[in-house]
Design a protein around this motif. Structure first.
Motif, PDB file in Angstrom:
ATOM      1  N   UNK A  98       0.834  -1.200   0.000  1.00 17.34           N
ATOM      2  CA  UNK A  98       0.000   0.000   0.000  1.00 17.34           C
ATOM      3  C   UNK A  98       0.876   1.260   0.000  1.00 17.34           C
ATOM      4  N   UNK A  99       1.935   1.231   0.791  1.00 17.95           N
ATOM      5  CA  UNK A  99       2.837   2.387   0.830  1.00 17.95           C
ATOM      6  C   UNK A  99       3.485   2.642  -0.521  1.00 17.95           C
ATOM      7  N   UNK A 100       3.793   1.586  -1.274  1.00 23.95           N
ATOM      8  CA  UNK A 100       4.418   1.750  -2.578  1.00 23.95           C
ATOM      9  C   UNK A 100       3.428   2.218  -3.642  1.00 23.95           C
ATOM     10  N   UNK A 101       2.136   1.861  -3.481  1.00 24.35           N
ATOM     11  CA  UNK A 101       1.153   2.149  -4.527  1.00 24.35           C
ATOM     12  C   UNK A 101       0.350   3.417  -4.220  1.00 24.35           C
ATOM     13  N   UNK A 102      -0.224   3.503  -3.002  1.00 25.08           N
ATOM     14  CA  UNK A 102      -1.184   4.563  -2.691  1.00 25.08           C
ATOM     15  C   UNK A 102      -0.618   5.664  -1.815  1.00 25.08           C
ATOM     16  N   UNK A 103       0.289   5.370  -0.911  1.00 25.51           N
ATOM     17  CA  UNK A 103       0.806   6.398  -0.015  1.00 25.51           C
ATOM     18  C   UNK A 103       1.135   5.819   1.341  1.00 25.51           C
ATOM     19  N   UNK A 104       1.620   6.706   2.216  1.00 23.63           N
ATOM     20  CA  UNK A 104       2.096   6.216   3.512  1.00 23.63           C
ATOM     21  C   UNK A 104       1.034   6.305   4.603  1.00 23.63           C
ATOM     22  N   UNK A 105      -0.137   6.853   4.342  1.00 21.60           N
ATOM     23  CA  UNK A 105      -1.211   6.890   5.333  1.00 21.60           C
ATOM     24  C   UNK A 105      -2.029   5.611   5.203  1.00 21.60           C
ATOM     25  N   UNK A 106      -1.594   4.593   5.900  1.00 19.64           N
ATOM     26  CA  UNK A 106      -2.204   3.271   5.786  1.00 19.64           C
ATOM     27  C   UNK A 106      -3.486   3.261   6.609  1.00 19.64           C
ATOM     28  N   UNK A 107      -4.645   2.917   6.009  1.00 20.81           N
ATOM     29  CA  UNK A 107      -5.887   2.852   6.786  1.00 20.81           C
ATOM     30  C   UNK A 107      -5.875   1.657   7.727  1.00 20.81           C
ATOM     31  N   UNK A 109      -8.525  -0.250   8.462  1.00 16.12           N
ATOM     32  CA  UNK A 109      -9.432  -1.312   8.021  1.00 16.12           C
ATOM     33  C   UNK A 109      -8.839  -1.965   6.776  1.00 16.12           C
ATOM     34  N   UNK A 110      -8.770  -3.279   6.787  1.00 18.08           N
ATOM     35  CA  UNK A 110      -8.126  -3.993   5.689  1.00 18.08           C
ATOM     36  C   UNK A 110      -8.906  -3.857   4.390  1.00 18.08           C
ATOM     37  N   UNK A 111     -10.231  -3.898   4.450  1.00 17.97           N
ATOM     38  CA  UNK A 111     -11.024  -3.772   3.223  1.00 17.97           C
ATOM     39  C   UNK A 111     -10.833  -2.402   2.579  1.00 17.97           C
ATOM     40  N   UNK A 112     -10.740  -1.363   3.393  1.00  9.50           N
ATOM     41  CA  UNK A 112     -10.489  -0.026   2.851  1.00  9.50           C
ATOM     42  C   UNK A 112      -9.111   0.051   2.209  1.00  9.50           C
ATOM     43  N   UNK A 113      -8.133  -0.593   2.825  1.00  5.42           N
ATOM     44  CA  UNK A 113      -6.779  -0.616   2.266  1.00  5.42           C
ATOM     45  C   UNK A 113      -6.778  -1.254   0.885  1.00  5.42           C
ATOM     46  N   UNK A 114      -7.499  -2.348   0.744  1.00  4.78           N
ATOM     47  CA  UNK A 114      -7.536  -3.054  -0.540  1.00  4.78           C
ATOM     48  C   UNK A 114      -8.232  -2.210  -1.590  1.00  4.78           C
ATOM     49  N   UNK A 115      -9.361  -1.588  -1.233  1.00  6.40           N
ATOM     50  CA  UNK A 115     -10.102  -0.790  -2.203  1.00  6.40           C
ATOM     51  C   UNK A 115      -9.286   0.407  -2.684  1.00  6.40           C
ATOM     52  N   UNK A 117      -5.996   0.601  -2.869  1.00  7.63           N
ATOM     53  CA  UNK A 117      -4.946   0.110  -3.767  1.00  7.63           C
ATOM     54  C   UNK A 117      -5.509  -0.185  -5.152  1.00  7.63           C
ATOM     55  N   UNK A 118      -6.675  -0.816  -5.208  1.00  8.11           N
ATOM     56  CA  UNK A 118      -7.289  -1.137  -6.495  1.00  8.11           C
ATOM     57  C   UNK A 118      -7.610   0.146  -7.251  1.00  8.11           C
ATOM     58  N   UNK A 119      -8.151   1.150  -6.549  1.00 13.97           N
ATOM     59  CA  UNK A 119      -8.509   2.414  -7.204  1.00 13.97           C
ATOM     60  C   UNK A 119      -7.271   3.150  -7.704  1.00 13.97           C
ATOM     61  N   UNK A 120      -6.186   3.104  -6.944  1.00 10.69           N
ATOM     62  CA  UNK A 120      -4.971   3.797  -7.353  1.00 10.69           C
ATOM     63  C   UNK A 120      -4.383   3.211  -8.633  1.00 10.69           C
ATOM     64  N   UNK A 121      -4.453   1.897  -8.781  1.00  8.26           N
ATOM     65  CA  UNK A 121      -3.906   1.274  -9.990  1.00  8.26           C
ATOM     66  C   UNK A 121      -4.851   1.394 -11.172  1.00  8.26           C
ATOM     67  N   UNK A 122      -6.168   1.417 -10.914  1.00  9.79           N
ATOM     68  CA  UNK A 122      -7.114   1.543 -12.014  1.00  9.79           C
ATOM     69  C   UNK A 122      -7.054   2.930 -12.647  1.00  9.79           C
ATOM     70  N   UNK A 123      -6.653   3.922 -11.886  1.00  7.49           N
ATOM     71  CA  UNK A 123      -6.600   5.266 -12.435  1.00  7.49           C
ATOM     72  C   UNK A 123      -5.403   5.526 -13.322  1.00  7.49           C
TER      73      UNK A 123
END
Length: 574
Positions: A98-107, A109-115, A117-123
């Motif tokens: 998550x830190x490598x893909x979306x940023x260093x503010x790790x949520x 909740x695990x489901x929020x973390x996954x969503x 990451x998926x949104x960051x790569x889809x964009x």
């Protein structure tokens, strides 16, 4: 190290020793040899947008890490994870990713973390990002437990995910987990051509001259290392260091051999077997041959054949002579017999013999058995001879009698009379029976009729037609309901949410109809055989997605009720 003239290295002028065992980085991808086809395939997936999960398979020392680093030239976004966490490895790897893909503010909740990451790569658009996992020192069992949890998340990412594994690590993964990944062919060892290409590529980085390495050095390197890339590079490194006077394991081994004072010399001429051989070998003459010319075998065979033919002809002539004599005797007898017999007056015709035959006397069994009569006392007679299926035959006969099929299924005589005759040898006394004895007495009441009524004749069971009986049996078999084997496995929500394309095709077919492992349409679509298709069915059944019932010896699968309710309800979870 002392090198002979024929094994001299003839090294060019070099700024440094180019052979290093550290992995190749992205800027040194030109030094990667023997992996051209693999690099082209992986580069195609990155540039033409084919997200997938892959396993880079190869033994340790075959250059798996160098391949992952060289792929950085195909895409600008690379995330390489090579340190395996000791505590909570699955959660820690997701946080690092998550830190490598979306940023260093790790949520939290695990489901929020996954969503996120998926949104960051889809964009993002353009070449796919590369996410690689390389843990050569971790056991396959630990990796299997981690990737059992990570696979469902990695499948949703728009990226090329590559996991570098050895065959030993891959063997610890379950079959269902391996099906989620595409495994590349195992990295092969170097041959002589690859070693030559490696030498040219490495020397080019430190010298303007080319190393004219001899074929003996390449063959010696291949024989010492077996072609393993890391071992080949280490051997060439030590070879150059030794030539420059540096102490290496290779030089120490050579010095140990030199200290043994082993002399490699040719044997003296008197001990050389090649010197004792004649320059020309004369033709060998057999010792058992006489001066006289040998007798031709053809003539002997011919004489023998003539002898056999002459004997056969003599026997045939003798048989013909005997047949002619018999024919002459028959003709003479025919000529001597006078068929015109004169009729005698007053002579009576001789009486004809009687055609009645006397009944033959019964054979004397005592004489047949040597004059001794054989008698068996009661209780000592031998047991009757029984076949291996005697008990089964008796039980079948008893069952037929109880069901009334004995007469219908047995062959009854239709013509002729019964040959039953009374046995006159049994002497039955005709007097009044004595109903009193010393132990008991019997009385007959006066009011009981002395002549009891006759019992009605037993009713004969109507014989049933065997064809009708067989028809009734087929009707009863057809009315039996097929045995339904209910699936006792609960529905695995995570499993049904991460089905691959092949499993989705199976679920679609199971929704429309009942399927079996012998389904030719699914076998052709998935390009698998019946055993592999049966394994996929069993895995889906254990996950609660498919239900199974038995029809004879065939198992029919369909979509389970829980899976049908889950899919029709529209509440699929990530």
């Amino acid at each position: 190290m002392s090198l002979s003239a024929e094994n001299a290295l003839h090294l060019p002028h070099m700024r440094a020793n180019p052979f290093s065992t550290r992995p190749i980085e992205a800027d040194g991808a030109d030094g990667l040899v023997g992996r051209k086809q693999l690099m082209n395939d992986l580069g195609h997936h990155l540039r033409f947008g084919g997200p997938r999960l892959m396993i880079l398979l190869g033994e340790r020392g075959t250059g798996r890490t160098s391949v992952l680093h060289a792929l950085s030239n195909f895409t600008p976004t690379v995330h390489h994870l090579s340190i395996f966490p000791e505590e909570k490895p699955a959660e820690t790897l997701l946080n690092e990713l998550y830190c490598l893909i979306a940023g260093y503010e790790v949520p939290g909740v695990m489901s929020t973390l996954v969503e996120q990451m998926v949104s960051a790569l889809e964009g993002k658009s353009g070449d796919l990002p590369l996410i690689s996992f390389d843990f050569p020192g971790t056991s396959g069992q630990d990796l299997a437990q981690v990737f059992e949890r990570l696979t469902s998340v990695l499948l949703r990412l728009r990226a090329l995910v590559i996991v570098a594994l050895t065959p030993t690590q891959l063997s610890a993964w379950s079959e269902n987990l391996q099906d989620c990944y595409h495994t590349t062919p195992s990295l092969s060892d170097f041959n002589a051509k690859d070693i030559q290409s490696l030498i040219n590529a490495r020397i080019r980085t430190v010298s303007n001259e080319k190393w004219a390495v001899s074929q003996n050095v390449i063959e010696e390197t291949l024989a010492s290392t077996g072609g393993r890339p890391t071992a080949v590079i280490r051997h060439l490194r030590d070879l150059i260091d030794t030539d420059r006077g540096v102490s290496t394991p290779l030089s120490r081994r050579q010095n140990a051999l030199d200290s043994m004072e082993i002399e490699y010399s040719r044997p003296p001429p008197e001990n050389d077997a090649r010197q004792r051989m004649a320059p020309e070998i004369s033709e060998l003459t057999p010792l058992d041959v006489d001066d006289e010319p040998p007798e031709p075998e053809i003539e002997i065979k011919y004489e023998l054949d003539n002898t056999i033919d002459s004997e056969l002809e003599a026997e045939q002539e003798e048989e013909d002579w005997i047949d002619d004599e018999e024919e002459d005797e028959e003709e003479e007898e025919g000529d001597e017999f006078d068929w015109d017999v004169p009729q005698l007056d007053g002579a009576e015709e001789p009486p004809l013999p009687s055609l009645e035959l006397d009944e033959p006397a019964p054979p004397d069994m005592n004489a047949a058995f040597g004059g001794a009569a054989l008698q068996i006392e009661p209780g000592t007679e031998p047991p009757p001879v029984r076949s291996a299926f005697g008990g089964l035959k008796n039980r079948e006969r008893s069952a037929r009698i109880e069901q009334g099929l004995e007469k219908s299924l047995s062959q009854m005589p239709t013509n002729g009379e019964y040959n039953a005759k009374p046995d006159t040898s049994i002497n039955i006394p005709m007097g009044e029976p004595n109903l009193e004895s010393e132990e008991s007495s019997y009385w007959i009441a006066d009011e009981i009729d002395e002549n009891p009524p006759e019992a009605p004749p037993p009713l004969e069971q109507p014989a049933m037609d065997p064809l009708s009986a067989r028809t009734f049996g087929d009707t009863l078999r057809a009315q039996r309901t097929p045995e339904l084997v209910a699936s006792t496995f609960p529905l695995d929500i995570g499993r049904i949410s991460n089905l691959n394309d092949g499993e989705i095709a199976i679920v679609e077919a199971a929704t429309a109809r009942e399927i079996s492992p012998s389904d030719e349409a699914l076998q052709a679509y998935l390009a698998v055989g019946r055993p592999r298709l049966s394994q996929i069915y069993n895995a889906l059944q254990k996950s609660g997605i498919l239900a199974v019932r038995k029809k004879g010896r065939t198992r029919l699968f369909r979509l389970s009720d829980s899976a049908k309710a889950h899919l029709s309800g529209g509440h699929m979870e990530a």
